[in-house]
Scaffold this motif. Sequence first.
Motif, PDB file in Angstrom:
ATOM      1  N   ILE A   1       0.863  -1.182   0.000  1.00 12.37           N
ATOM      2  CA  ILE A   1       0.000   0.000   0.000  1.00 12.37           C
ATOM      3  C   ILE A   1       0.899   1.232   0.000  1.00 12.37           C
ATOM      4  CG2 ILE A   1      -1.846   1.235   1.195  1.00 12.37           C
ATOM      5  CD1 ILE A   1      -2.701  -1.376   2.469  1.00 12.37           C
TER       6      ILE A   1
ATOM      7  N   ASP B   1       0.030   8.023   0.672  1.00  8.97           N
ATOM      8  CA  ASP B   1      -0.270   9.372   0.202  1.00  8.97           C
ATOM      9  C   ASP B   1       0.954  10.296   0.259  1.00  8.97           C
ATOM     10  OD1 ASP B   1      -3.042   8.610   0.022  1.00  8.97           O
ATOM     11  OD2 ASP B   1      -3.133   8.821   2.208  1.00  8.97           O
TER      12      ASP B   1
ATOM     13  N   GLY C   1      -2.399   6.837  -3.307  1.00  7.47           N
ATOM     14  CA  GLY C   1      -3.522   7.626  -2.832  1.00  7.47           C
ATOM     15  C   GLY C   1      -4.090   8.577  -3.869  1.00  7.47           C
TER      16      GLY C   1
ATOM     17  N   LEU D   1      -6.276   6.419  -5.938  1.00  2.00           N
ATOM     18  CA  LEU D   1      -7.400   5.922  -5.148  1.00  2.00           C
ATOM     19  C   LEU D   1      -8.446   7.006  -4.930  1.00  2.00           C
ATOM     20  CD1 LEU D   1      -5.841   3.779  -2.255  1.00  2.00           C
ATOM     21  CD2 LEU D   1      -7.358   2.966  -4.060  1.00  2.00           C
TER      22      LEU D   1
ATOM     23  N   ARG E   1     -13.320   2.684  -2.409  1.00  2.00           N
ATOM     24  CA  ARG E   1     -11.902   2.720  -2.043  1.00  2.00           C
ATOM     25  C   ARG E   1     -11.620   1.761  -0.879  1.00  2.00           C
ATOM     26  NH1 ARG E   1     -10.732   8.466  -0.081  1.00  2.00           N
ATOM     27  NH2 ARG E   1     -11.936   8.849  -1.981  1.00  2.00           N
TER      28      ARG E   1
ATOM     29  N   THR F   1      -0.547   7.198   5.464  1.00  2.00           N
ATOM     30  CA  THR F   1      -1.781   7.786   4.953  1.00  2.00           C
ATOM     31  C   THR F   1      -2.052   9.146   5.563  1.00  2.00           C
ATOM     32  OG1 THR F   1      -4.174   7.456   4.676  1.00  2.00           O
ATOM     33  CG2 THR F   1      -3.165   6.577   6.689  1.00  2.00           C
TER      34      THR F   1
ATOM     35  N   THR G   1      -5.820   7.279   1.653  1.00  2.00           N
ATOM     36  CA  THR G   1      -5.672   5.829   1.532  1.00  2.00           C
ATOM     37  C   THR G   1      -6.229   5.153   2.779  1.00  2.00           C
ATOM     38  OG1 THR G   1      -3.701   6.012   0.134  1.00  2.00           O
ATOM     39  CG2 THR G   1      -4.021   3.930   1.315  1.00  2.00           C
TER      40      THR G   1
END
Length: 349
Positions: free
Chosen positions: A10, A13, A42, A45, A53, A72, A76
């Motif tokens: 992941i 951001d 992010g 997304l 999301r 994040t 995210t």
Amino acid sequence: MTTPIRVCVIPGDDAAPEAMQASQRVLARLDLPIEWDHVLPGRELSELDATERETVVHGQIDAANTVLFGATNGTTPGARYMRWGKLTFANVRPIQWRPGFRSPLKDPEEIDYVIVRENLEDMYVGIMGEAKDLINAGLTDARSRLPAGAEDGRFAAKIITRPGTEQVARFACELALERSAKLTVSAKTNMLPATDRWFCEIVREIAQEYPGLQYEQFIVDDMAHRLVIRPHDIDVLLLPNLYGDVLSDLGAGTIGGLGLAPSGCYGNDFAYFESAHGTAPDIAGMGIINPTATLLSAAMMLRYLNLNAAADRLNKAIEDVYLSGSVLTPDQGGNAGTEKFADAVIGEL
């Protein structure tokens, strides 16, 4: 046929995806038996609505053995789900100086300890509101020391439980026995007996179940002082949630900054790994974020997956780059960008 390891990546951001992209290039050179499942950054997304999301990201998390997480800013999703949804109760934050790290301390050479932060309780339970609700419910008394105008104030609740404290205490005790068999515990025991002193009392009880384990306890403000003046005395430091969050950043500062600070969040059946530095919005898009924290978090992840030889190789390559001192990012006194630093680590591999 052996089931492959599946890791969800992941990126997160702001500047976090830049660190993750560079780190993924490094990890690709380790020839790992891993199938990587990449979540969109992010900024991409954000084109989805919030529900879609969350559904997409949570599904990818559930399908993975573990997660390598950027950071994040709220765009995210996934952090709350992995923490409270997956009950990752122990946040492990190593504080280790390595030659070449730009520490502000005169003598950082022997700094090598681990903060274990209780990850689910304390002030982070999210119970907040207007103080008049507490007063009207009769939840204050003569000992409360309410200030003038309290009825117009706000409150946040600190909640500590015995089961939550016992499980993180056992985790910390077992980690301490793997290291130097020394456990330090700290909280604001003098001012908050109902929560902080109780936390320490429970930990002391659990520590007595581990023969040979050395136990010591300090008030948290004294602990902050010790982390600067005598950090070499600490090996495993167990803290309630809020203090663990604050003091781990202090510890990172003593070795050279948040760009060097990895972490892992562990539960009974799941763990995920992330840098401790946040999304660094002030340097997003500049290509200068230090990927060291993400790489060291990845090394922690590899150990969790029992890929110890790969973790050793990665750690050694990072250490060699810092030892040479010729390709460092601006936060460490160099002028190299994120990708150039990654290239240097790849070169050492």
